[in-house]
Design an enzyme around this catalytic site. Structure first.
Site, PDB file in Angstrom:
ATOM      1  N   TYR A   1      30.681  21.301 -18.437  1.00 54.81           N
ATOM      2  CA  TYR A   1      30.440  20.917 -19.835  1.00 54.81           C
ATOM      3  C   TYR A   1      29.211  20.033 -19.975  1.00 54.81           C
ATOM      4  CZ  TYR A   1      34.600  23.050 -21.732  1.00 54.81           C
ATOM      5  OH  TYR A   1      35.516  23.968 -22.159  1.00 54.81           O
TER       6      TYR A   1
ATOM      7  N   TYR B   1      45.957  38.709 -20.934  1.00 57.93           N
ATOM      8  CA  TYR B   1      44.999  39.452 -20.114  1.00 57.93           C
ATOM      9  C   TYR B   1      44.689  38.693 -18.831  1.00 57.93           C
ATOM     10  CZ  TYR B   1      41.875  36.039 -22.344  1.00 57.93           C
ATOM     11  OH  TYR B   1      41.306  34.875 -22.788  1.00 57.93           O
TER      12      TYR B   1
ATOM     13  N   PHE C   1      38.648  42.966 -28.174  1.00 56.58           N
ATOM     14  CA  PHE C   1      38.233  43.208 -26.783  1.00 56.58           C
ATOM     15  C   PHE C   1      36.757  42.844 -26.611  1.00 56.58           C
ATOM     16  CE2 PHE C   1      41.491  46.567 -25.070  1.00 56.58           C
ATOM     17  CZ  PHE C   1      42.498  45.647 -25.265  1.00 56.58           C
TER      18      PHE C   1
ATOM     19  N   GLU D   1      42.301  22.894 -21.437  1.00 58.24           N
ATOM     20  CA  GLU D   1      42.126  23.714 -20.222  1.00 58.24           C
ATOM     21  C   GLU D   1      42.843  23.074 -19.025  1.00 58.24           C
ATOM     22  OE1 GLU D   1      37.817  24.236 -20.238  1.00 58.24           O
ATOM     23  OE2 GLU D   1      38.016  25.199 -22.193  1.00 58.24           O
TER      24      GLU D   1
HETATM   25  C1  LIG Z   1      40.770  39.792 -24.185  1.00 57.77           C
HETATM   26  C2  LIG Z   1      40.170  41.121 -23.753  1.00 57.77           C
HETATM   27  C3  LIG Z   1      41.000  42.130 -23.320  1.00 57.77           C
HETATM   28  C4  LIG Z   1      40.459  43.360 -22.947  1.00 57.77           C
HETATM   29  N1  LIG Z   1      41.299  44.350 -22.531  1.00 57.77           N
HETATM   30  C5  LIG Z   1      40.795  45.557 -22.178  1.00 57.77           C
HETATM   31  C6  LIG Z   1      41.671  46.605 -21.747  1.00 57.77           C
HETATM   32  O1  LIG Z   1      42.882  46.444 -21.663  1.00 57.77           O
HETATM   33  N2  LIG Z   1      41.100  47.801 -21.423  1.00 57.77           N
HETATM   34  C7  LIG Z   1      39.744  48.029 -21.508  1.00 57.77           C
HETATM   35  O2  LIG Z   1      39.295  49.133 -21.188  1.00 57.77           O
HETATM   36  N3  LIG Z   1      38.914  47.038 -21.916  1.00 57.77           N
HETATM   37  C8  LIG Z   1      39.397  45.819 -22.236  1.00 57.77           C
HETATM   38  N4  LIG Z   1      38.548  44.818 -22.626  1.00 57.77           N
HETATM   39  C9  LIG Z   1      37.079  45.086 -22.617  1.00 57.77           C
HETATM   40  C10 LIG Z   1      36.529  44.854 -21.203  1.00 57.77           C
HETATM   41  O3  LIG Z   1      36.599  43.477 -20.881  1.00 57.77           O
HETATM   42  C11 LIG Z   1      35.067  45.274 -21.051  1.00 57.77           C
HETATM   43  O4  LIG Z   1      34.318  44.683 -22.067  1.00 57.77           O
HETATM   44  C12 LIG Z   1      34.888  46.788 -21.107  1.00 57.77           C
HETATM   45  O5  LIG Z   1      35.581  47.393 -20.022  1.00 57.77           O
HETATM   46  C13 LIG Z   1      33.394  47.155 -21.016  1.00 57.77           C
HETATM   47  O6  LIG Z   1      32.860  46.565 -19.874  1.00 57.77           O
HETATM   48  P1  LIG Z   1      31.781  47.335 -19.000  1.00 57.77           P
HETATM   49  O7  LIG Z   1      31.333  46.430 -17.907  1.00 57.77           O
HETATM   50  O8  LIG Z   1      32.246  48.677 -18.633  1.00 57.77           O
HETATM   51  O9  LIG Z   1      30.619  47.527 -20.040  1.00 57.77           O
HETATM   52  P2  LIG Z   1      29.344  46.605 -20.181  1.00 57.77           P
HETATM   53  O10 LIG Z   1      28.359  46.932 -19.141  1.00 57.77           O
HETATM   54  O11 LIG Z   1      29.819  45.204 -20.310  1.00 57.77           O
HETATM   55  O12 LIG Z   1      28.800  47.132 -21.561  1.00 57.77           O
HETATM   56  C14 LIG Z   1      29.573  46.949 -22.749  1.00 57.77           C
HETATM   57  C15 LIG Z   1      28.904  47.689 -23.890  1.00 57.77           C
HETATM   58  O13 LIG Z   1      27.640  47.122 -24.153  1.00 57.77           O
HETATM   59  C16 LIG Z   1      26.664  48.129 -24.110  1.00 57.77           C
HETATM   60  N5  LIG Z   1      25.423  47.574 -23.523  1.00 57.77           N
HETATM   61  C17 LIG Z   1      25.123  47.403 -22.233  1.00 57.77           C
HETATM   62  N6  LIG Z   1      23.890  46.911 -22.071  1.00 57.77           N
HETATM   63  C18 LIG Z   1      23.401  46.779 -23.316  1.00 57.77           C
HETATM   64  C19 LIG Z   1      22.160  46.349 -23.824  1.00 57.77           C
HETATM   65  N7  LIG Z   1      21.176  45.991 -23.034  1.00 57.77           N
HETATM   66  N8  LIG Z   1      22.002  46.340 -25.180  1.00 57.77           N
HETATM   67  C20 LIG Z   1      22.981  46.757 -26.010  1.00 57.77           C
HETATM   68  N9  LIG Z   1      24.175  47.194 -25.571  1.00 57.77           N
HETATM   69  C21 LIG Z   1      24.375  47.196 -24.260  1.00 57.77           C
HETATM   70  C22 LIG Z   1      27.234  49.201 -23.205  1.00 57.77           C
HETATM   71  O14 LIG Z   1      26.682  50.450 -23.459  1.00 57.77           O
HETATM   72  C23 LIG Z   1      28.665  49.161 -23.545  1.00 57.77           C
HETATM   73  O15 LIG Z   1      28.954  49.948 -24.678  1.00 57.77           O
HETATM   74  C24 LIG Z   1      39.062  43.578 -22.996  1.00 57.77           C
HETATM   75  C25 LIG Z   1      38.223  42.530 -23.406  1.00 57.77           C
HETATM   76  C26 LIG Z   1      38.768  41.324 -23.789  1.00 57.77           C
HETATM   77  C27 LIG Z   1      37.855  40.209 -24.219  1.00 57.77           C
HETATM   78  C1  HEM Z   2      32.011  22.503 -26.230  1.00 59.36           C
HETATM   79  C2  HEM Z   2      31.587  23.407 -25.368  1.00 59.36           C
HETATM   80  C3  HEM Z   2      31.851  24.885 -25.454  1.00 59.36           C
HETATM   81  C4  HEM Z   2      32.102  25.655 -26.534  1.00 59.36           C
HETATM   82  C5  HEM Z   2      32.211  25.248 -27.996  1.00 59.36           C
HETATM   83  C6  HEM Z   2      32.274  27.014 -26.066  1.00 59.36           C
HETATM   84  C7  HEM Z   2      32.545  28.105 -26.876  1.00 59.36           C
HETATM   85  C8  HEM Z   2      32.791  29.372 -26.431  1.00 59.36           C
HETATM   86  C9  HEM Z   2      33.147  30.485 -27.271  1.00 59.36           C
HETATM   87  C10 HEM Z   2      33.288  30.436 -28.788  1.00 59.36           C
HETATM   88  C11 HEM Z   2      33.325  31.559 -26.480  1.00 59.36           C
HETATM   89  C12 HEM Z   2      33.755  32.961 -26.901  1.00 59.36           C
HETATM   90  C13 HEM Z   2      35.258  33.038 -26.677  1.00 59.36           C
HETATM   91  C14 HEM Z   2      35.858  34.365 -27.067  1.00 59.36           C
HETATM   92  O1  HEM Z   2      35.802  35.289 -26.289  1.00 59.36           O
HETATM   93  O2  HEM Z   2      36.361  34.462 -28.155  1.00 59.36           O
HETATM   94  C15 HEM Z   2      33.093  31.135 -25.119  1.00 59.36           C
HETATM   95  C16 HEM Z   2      33.160  31.965 -24.016  1.00 59.36           C
HETATM   96  C17 HEM Z   2      32.659  31.610 -22.795  1.00 59.36           C
HETATM   97  N1  HEM Z   2      32.282  30.350 -22.387  1.00 59.36           N
HETATM   98 FE1  HEM Z   2      32.272  28.693 -23.518  1.00 59.36          FE
HETATM   99  N2  HEM Z   2      32.109  27.043 -24.701  1.00 59.36           N
HETATM  100  C18 HEM Z   2      31.846  25.772 -24.295  1.00 59.36           C
HETATM  101  C19 HEM Z   2      31.641  25.356 -23.001  1.00 59.36           C
HETATM  102  C20 HEM Z   2      31.491  26.221 -21.937  1.00 59.36           C
HETATM  103  C21 HEM Z   2      31.165  25.815 -20.599  1.00 59.36           C
HETATM  104  C22 HEM Z   2      31.004  24.383 -20.132  1.00 59.36           C
HETATM  105  C23 HEM Z   2      31.055  26.938 -19.852  1.00 59.36           C
HETATM  106  C24 HEM Z   2      30.702  26.999 -18.383  1.00 59.36           C
HETATM  107  C25 HEM Z   2      29.619  27.443 -17.928  1.00 59.36           C
HETATM  108  C26 HEM Z   2      31.340  28.069 -20.710  1.00 59.36           C
HETATM  109  C27 HEM Z   2      31.368  29.393 -20.333  1.00 59.36           C
HETATM  110  C28 HEM Z   2      31.827  30.428 -21.112  1.00 59.36           C
HETATM  111  C29 HEM Z   2      31.910  31.804 -20.650  1.00 59.36           C
HETATM  112  C30 HEM Z   2      31.500  32.330 -19.276  1.00 59.36           C
HETATM  113  C31 HEM Z   2      32.433  32.555 -21.711  1.00 59.36           C
HETATM  114  C32 HEM Z   2      32.715  34.057 -21.753  1.00 59.36           C
HETATM  115  C33 HEM Z   2      31.451  34.774 -22.098  1.00 59.36           C
HETATM  116  C34 HEM Z   2      31.564  36.283 -22.109  1.00 59.36           C
HETATM  117  O3  HEM Z   2      32.608  36.850 -21.772  1.00 59.36           O
HETATM  118  O4  HEM Z   2      30.582  36.874 -22.506  1.00 59.36           O
HETATM  119  N3  HEM Z   2      31.601  27.593 -21.966  1.00 59.36           N
HETATM  120  N4  HEM Z   2      32.769  29.803 -25.121  1.00 59.36           N
END
Ligand SMILES: Cc1cc2nc3c(=O)[nH]c(=O)nc-3n(C[C@H](O)[C@H](O)[C@H](O)COP(=O)(O)OP(=O)(O)OC[C@H]3O[C@@H](n4cnc5c(N)ncnc54)[C@H](O)[C@@H]3O)c2cc1C
Ligand code: HEM
Length: 435
Positions: free
Chosen positions: A95, A188, A425, A137
């Protein structure tokens, strides 16, 4: 806490920060990841590249600052973030890094308006929020008990859930052979894998798609076709060719783009029975409420692979012989995953009703698919939605547009928002997207 003067300074600068939200996000993440490249191992590069993640963080900070007097309104959003952070194993010391770069980005945007007093007020505001998150957390990590950070699992079974094989379930058993903790159906895990050609670990969340069991978990993964992928903008975590891996950092990203759908395609194509991957402890704030009166009807509404968390909820209700009336509403583009299984359950349970909506549109026609559901929703009866019971609980999971439509319909029918839970997701909660 902030005093009245500090609260005013923070609030006065919100409009300027809001106006330049994109700029803040870019400056913040670019500089932080440049100076701390190890953080690439946590952040999903796609969400950074598309700006979704920076936007989610900045909008939460600004929402927090706007609500500074009435923070309790933000509790559900903070809970989602704390659960996501816990699933990613984020630690309190990180943080300090995030705060430092975020405040620098604020200064870059505010320029001379970022006086020492304003900076102090924002620093305090950031730490109030950071303390709320780290406090929650810490509590979640204590509940995880012995399972800290990453645990190795073996793929015990891999099964196609659709005819084309675009949705695949993985049954995972812990390599250490120890009993698995239970989880709340709907939660998840985060999967961590390394992908050949990618510099950093790849982390993605997958909902658990079966009832809790002490010896295995199941996830269900959809192959991401990459329909939104911008082929012209390679990402900065790629070292696709061997030339690139030996090149200097500045050349990374200028080589050929990596394929879309990194993790889902890797899991489906390259991970087989007997292979291992790493998971974190189950978490998440979208889950079956374990403490409710079992006579309350349950309405489970999903689309596509977002059926996964609802499958876990349904299987748990059935397994625990809970007698709640259940309505299962599932939309899919082609064959619906788990349809035969759900129909089998419905046959045995007179208090369960099902509706399967199929769209005959092509894969690329994602937007029209949603409008089809709008019409399908209108065909649902008051009985399908248990509208006469003011205690009915609704769980909705699908693409964002699908959930907006479901939410609008439910509101129109007089369902109070607090009785509806949404899972998205992606980053940023569904509620955040509608502020
Ligand atoms: C709480 C939660 C639960 C989930 N549960 C499931 C589940 O049960 N099953 C499931 O299948 N998924 C689930 N997901 C989604 C999963 O986490 C992944 O996001 C999903 O599998 C896609 O990941 P990926 O690495 O295959 O695609 P990524 O490589 O992460 O790409 C994601 C999308 O972004 C696009 N993209 C990539 N690069 C770029 C770029 N440069 N510019 C613009 N667009 C781009 C890709 O074409 C693709 O459509 C969940 C997500 C969350 C947050
Ligand atoms: C006050 C401080 C912070 C705030 C307000 C904040 C806020 C958020 C929010 C809004 C999300 C999206 C959550 C969702 O999926 O809905 C997120 C995801 C995330 N945060 Fe933070 N965050 C904070 C601090 C941190 C710190 C210290 C770290 C450590 C490096 C961190 C790492 C991440 C990562 C890795 C994700 C997921 C990103 C992804 O899946 O693309 N965050 N946070």
């Amino acid at each position: 806490m902030l005093n009245a003067q500090e609260t005013k300074l923070v609030k006065d600068t919100i409009p300027a920060l809001r106006q330049h939200g994109e700029h803040i996000s870019t400056v913040f993440y670019k500089t932080m990841l440049r100076d701390h490249p190890d953080l690439h191992n946590y952040f999903n590069n796609v969400n950074m590249h598309t700006g979704k993640q920076p936007r989610a963080l900045t909008s939460l900070i600004l929402a927090f600052a706007s609500n500074i007097i009435n923070i309790s309104e933000l509790t559900p959003k903070l809970e989602r973030v704390a659960q996501k952070h816990a699933s990613l194993n984020i630690q309190p010391e990180q943080y300090e890094i995030v705060g430092r770069y975020l405040l620098r980005a604020f200064s870059a945007v505010l320029g001379p308006s970022m006086t020492p007093d304003v900076k102090l007020a924002w620093t305090k505001a950031y730490w109030v929020m950071a303390k709320m998150l780290t406090g929650r957390e810490a509590h979640i990590y204590r509940e995880f008990e012995a399972w800290k950070a990453w645990r190795k699992f073996m793929i015990y079974d891999k099964k196609n859930e659709t005819i084309g094989g675009s949705i695949v379930s993985f049954t995972l058993k812990p390599v250490d052979g120890k009993a698995l903790p239970t989880f709340l159906p709907g939660q998840y895990i985060t999967v961590r894998i390394t992908v050949p050609g990618m510099k950093y670990a790849q982390l993605r969340q997958y909902s658990l798609s079966d009832a809790p069991s002490p010896d295995h978990y199941r996830i269900t993964v959809k192959r991401d076709q990459g329909t939104n992928w911008d082929y012209l903008s390679p990402r900065d975590d790629m070292t696709v060719s061997s030339a690139a891996s030996s090149a200097s950092d500045s050349s990374i990203g200028s080589v050929q783009p990596c394929r879309p759908g990194i993790v889902s395609n890797s899991l489906i194509d390259e991970f087989h029975e007997g292979d291992t991957l790493e998971l974190t402890h189950p978490s998440g704030s979208f889950h079956l409420n374990p403490n409710v009166d079992t006579s309350m009807p349950l309405v489970l509404i999903s689309a596509g692979v977002c059926v996964a968390p609802l499958m876990s909820i349904l299987n748990t209700v059935v397994e625990r012989r809970i007698t709640r009336p259940v309505s299962w509403i599932q939309a899919s583009r082609h064959d619906a995953p788990f349809q035969a299984h759900v129909e089998k359950i419905a046959k045995k349970h007179p208090n369960m009703r099902t509706k399967f909506f199929k769209s005959r549109l092509s894969d690329s026609d994602v937007l029209s698919y949603t409008s089809t559901f709008d019409n399908d929703f209108l065909s649902l009866t008051a009985e399908d939605l248990y509208l006469s019971n003011r205690m009915t609980e609704y769980y909705v999971c699908g693409p964002e547009k699908f959930m907006i439509q479901a939410s609008n319909h439910l509101q129109r029918y007089g369902v109070q928002p607090e009785r509806v839970q949404f899972e998205i997701f992606s980053v940023g909660s569904f509620e955040m997207a509608h502020d």
